[in-house]
Write a protein that holds these residues in place. Structure first.
Motif, PDB file in Angstrom:
ATOM      1  N   SER A  92      14.883  36.204  80.799  1.00 50.65           N
ATOM      2  CA  SER A  92      13.300  36.320  81.129  1.00 50.65           C
ATOM      3  C   SER A  92      12.987  36.385  79.725  1.00 50.65           C
ATOM      4  O   SER A  92      13.341  36.423  78.954  1.00 50.65           O
ATOM      5  CB  SER A  92      13.196  38.238  81.678  1.00 50.65           C
ATOM      6  N   LEU A  93      11.826  35.746  80.064  1.00 53.57           N
ATOM      7  CA  LEU A  93      10.792  36.169  79.215  1.00 53.57           C
ATOM      8  C   LEU A  93      10.758  37.044  78.303  1.00 53.57           C
ATOM      9  O   LEU A  93      10.255  36.781  76.922  1.00 53.57           O
ATOM     10  CB  LEU A  93       9.741  34.577  79.198  1.00 53.57           C
ATOM     11  N   HIS A  94      10.491  37.899  79.020  1.00 54.70           N
ATOM     12  CA  HIS A  94       9.996  38.939  78.567  1.00 54.70           C
ATOM     13  C   HIS A  94      11.409  39.749  77.933  1.00 54.70           C
ATOM     14  O   HIS A  94      11.107  40.854  77.888  1.00 54.70           O
ATOM     15  CB  HIS A  94       9.789  40.103  80.356  1.00 54.70           C
ATOM     16  N   ASP A  95      12.394  39.174  78.281  1.00 51.53           N
ATOM     17  CA  ASP A  95      13.416  40.691  77.794  1.00 51.53           C
ATOM     18  C   ASP A  95      13.146  40.313  76.512  1.00 51.53           C
ATOM     19  O   ASP A  95      13.123  39.827  75.916  1.00 51.53           O
ATOM     20  CB  ASP A  95      14.836  39.280  77.712  1.00 51.53           C
ATOM     21  N   PRO A  96      13.636  41.896  76.020  1.00 56.01           N
ATOM     22  CA  PRO A  96      13.428  42.467  74.885  1.00 56.01           C
ATOM     23  C   PRO A  96      13.701  41.892  73.908  1.00 56.01           C
ATOM     24  O   PRO A  96      14.425  42.024  72.590  1.00 56.01           O
ATOM     25  CB  PRO A  96      13.310  43.598  75.048  1.00 56.01           C
ATOM     26  N   TYR A  97      15.415  41.727  73.905  1.00 62.14           N
ATOM     27  CA  TYR A  97      16.430  40.763  73.335  1.00 62.14           C
ATOM     28  C   TYR A  97      16.745  40.094  73.232  1.00 62.14           C
ATOM     29  O   TYR A  97      17.118  39.330  72.501  1.00 62.14           O
ATOM     30  CB  TYR A  97      17.445  41.846  73.733  1.00 62.14           C
ATOM     31  N   LEU A  98      16.989  39.218  74.101  1.00 64.33           N
ATOM     32  CA  LEU A  98      17.530  38.011  74.250  1.00 64.33           C
ATOM     33  C   LEU A  98      16.950  36.743  74.011  1.00 64.33           C
ATOM     34  O   LEU A  98      15.957  36.723  74.966  1.00 64.33           O
ATOM     35  CB  LEU A  98      18.408  37.558  75.695  1.00 64.33           C
ATOM     36  N   LYS A  99      16.968  35.998  73.365  1.00 64.38           N
ATOM     37  CA  LYS A  99      16.203  34.705  72.967  1.00 64.38           C
ATOM     38  C   LYS A  99      16.806  33.617  74.018  1.00 64.38           C
ATOM     39  O   LYS A  99      15.931  32.853  74.239  1.00 64.38           O
ATOM     40  CB  LYS A  99      15.996  34.541  71.490  1.00 64.38           C
ATOM     41  N   LEU A 100      17.689  33.223  73.596  1.00 62.82           N
ATOM     42  CA  LEU A 100      17.966  32.102  74.855  1.00 62.82           C
ATOM     43  C   LEU A 100      20.078  32.086  74.184  1.00 62.82           C
ATOM     44  O   LEU A 100      20.500  32.952  73.174  1.00 62.82           O
ATOM     45  CB  LEU A 100      18.374  30.803  74.408  1.00 62.82           C
ATOM     46  N   ILE A 101      20.980  31.272  75.470  1.00 58.56           N
ATOM     47  CA  ILE A 101      22.148  31.535  75.036  1.00 58.56           C
ATOM     48  C   ILE A 101      22.487  29.826  75.400  1.00 58.56           C
ATOM     49  O   ILE A 101      21.807  29.352  75.990  1.00 58.56           O
ATOM     50  CB  ILE A 101      22.899  32.493  76.557  1.00 58.56           C
ATOM     51  N   ARG A 102      23.959  29.629  74.344  1.00 58.65           N
ATOM     52  CA  ARG A 102      23.973  28.708  74.356  1.00 58.65           C
ATOM     53  C   ARG A 102      25.598  28.548  74.865  1.00 58.65           C
ATOM     54  O   ARG A 102      26.053  29.542  75.146  1.00 58.65           O
ATOM     55  CB  ARG A 102      23.773  27.728  73.268  1.00 58.65           C
ATOM     56  N   VAL A 103      25.851  27.793  75.469  1.00 59.52           N
ATOM     57  CA  VAL A 103      26.968  27.652  76.545  1.00 59.52           C
ATOM     58  C   VAL A 103      27.897  26.216  76.134  1.00 59.52           C
ATOM     59  O   VAL A 103      27.370  24.976  76.381  1.00 59.52           O
ATOM     60  CB  VAL A 103      27.377  27.883  77.615  1.00 59.52           C
TER      61      VAL A 103
END
Ligand code: ZN
Length: 415
Positions: A92-103
């Protein structure tokens, strides 16, 4: 010429036969692929949880990289499927901790997940064996490393202690524990909306989730109490987040709550079961089969929601029992007041407060009740639970129950 054509045909047929044999045995030779079957991300102000659910127990290796801060998790012997490829879309854009995940595929055996974070984080990572509707789970919790405690809410610190195995709910015995309500003292109410996050609670026939309904009721109740002078209210959770049972109890004790109210809408295996009911703690076993059944399902909440470790840290000695017994008596009085009120708006499953070993009711010094607002497993009541009208009626009944408990001599803890 004839011969050649015959040979060619024979070769051709042989090829077909071999292909058929290979195709038919290949599923046996290549064991069923290990893969991620679901990914869920639960962003919340206290922590963000990422759950990877898979058809085998996941083997992982984890490390961090700096500038920018990234958490790397390598999954061993797992297929790179579309569920994994699309993991980033779940943030979510509003996630306080996660910016992005790459796999991506690191090598033949390793799938690498790289989590880029928005702030310095502490990580809790653990696996959960299959339970309830879940298969194997790998849980990755992102906590803030620099503590930004919200207002006067101690939740983050309690979760931190809990994760370190330091959460202590044992009773500090005061010389004189209980007294009549002191004039001008603010009464503190702790509302506990059941379940949350990975733990949906009971699910109705039409997919209504207990965790959503009870949070709505809790919000209405919170507003009602907030309008009352000399009363203050806190919630064990304000959002769709998983909070361990022990942390809920610890929060009530930390805030020195005078009452603890756990709100639920549970299910029974018999869809005919209906009506509201109220429960208090029992230290000597359940008073009815329903109470025992519900306590067992409630207490499973931690393993369903996912905790890295659990254990009952409550001391079991005489002094504790004495205080607990006095508290249970108050819980029964309080429960009876609320039950009377709810009886005006819904049929009651039982006319008296039932008792069983609910873990969430174990604050030794806070009168605590668990309210089964209605049975979500009953189609008629599921419909009712979804209405704003019924949610408001339940909240008002609890609120009136609180007031009549104190008006009828309800005690508060001396502090
Ligand atoms: Zn419940």
């Amino acid at each position: 010429m004839y011969h050649l054509k015959y040979d060619f045909l024979r070769l051709y047929l042989l090829q077909i036969v071999i292909t058929i044999i290979i195709l038919s045995i290949s599923p046996l030779v290549l064991t069923s692929p290990s893969s991620i079957i679901a990914i869920r991300i639960w962003p919340a102000s206290s922590y963000t949880r990422v759950t990877l659910e898979s058809n085998i127990a996941l083997k992982y290796h984890q490390f961090t990289l700096s500038s920018p801060e990234r958490i790397v998790i390598d999954l061993k012997n797992i297929q790179l499927n579309n569920i994994l490829r699309n993991i980033d879309k779940q943030i979510s854009l509003h996630d306080p901790y996660l910016k992005l995940i790459r796999v991506g595929k690191f090598d033949q055996k390793i799938i690498r997940l790289v989590f880029q974070v928005k702030t310095h984080v502490n990580l809790q990572i653990f696996t959960i064996t299959p339970i309830s509707n879940f298969i194997h789970r790998l849980v990755i919790d992102f906590y803030p490393a620099i503590n930004v405690y919200l207002n006067d809410d101690p939740l983050l610190r309690l979760l931190e202690d809990y994760n370190k195995g330091k959460l202590n709910n044992t009773l500090i015995i005061k010389s004189k524990k209980i007294s009549k309500i002191k004039k001008n003292r603010t009464i503190i109410i702790m509302i506990d909306p059941g379940h949350g996050g990975e733990d949906p609670g009971a699910i109705g026939k039409y997919k209504t989730l207990e965790k959503d309904i009870v949070l709505k009721i809790a919000w209405i109740l919170k507003i009602l109490i907030n309008h009352e002078p000399k009363m203050k209210v806190y919630m064990t959770r304000n959002e769709d987040i998983f909070i361990p049972l022990q942390v809920r109890v610890a929060k009530a004790r930390k805030m020195q709550a005078d009452l603890f109210i756990s709100i639920h809408a549970d299910a029974f295996d018999n869809r005919k079961a209906k009506g509201s009911s109220i429960f208090a703690l029992s230290i000597k076993g359940a008073t009815s089969n329903t109470a025992r059944y519900l306590a067992q399902t409630q207490n499973k909440s931690d393993v369903i929601g996912g905790v890295s470790k659990s254990g009952d840290k409550y001391l079991d000695h005489t002094m504790f029992d004495l205080i607990q017994t006095a508290t249970i008596n108050d819980s029964l009085k309080f429960g009876t007041e609320v039950l009377k009120q709810i009886g005006n708006i819904n049929r009651l499953h039982k006319n008296i407060v039932d008792q069983a070993g609910f873990a969430v009711l174990k604050a030794p010094d806070i009168p605590s009740i668990l309210i089964e607002t209605a049975f979500i497993s009953n189609v008629e009541e599921e419909k009712k639970l979804k209405t704003a009208k019924f949610q408001k009626q339940i909240a008002e009944s609890i609120f009136n129950g609180i007031k009549s408990y104190f008006n009828n001599g309800g005690k508060v803890t001396l502090r």
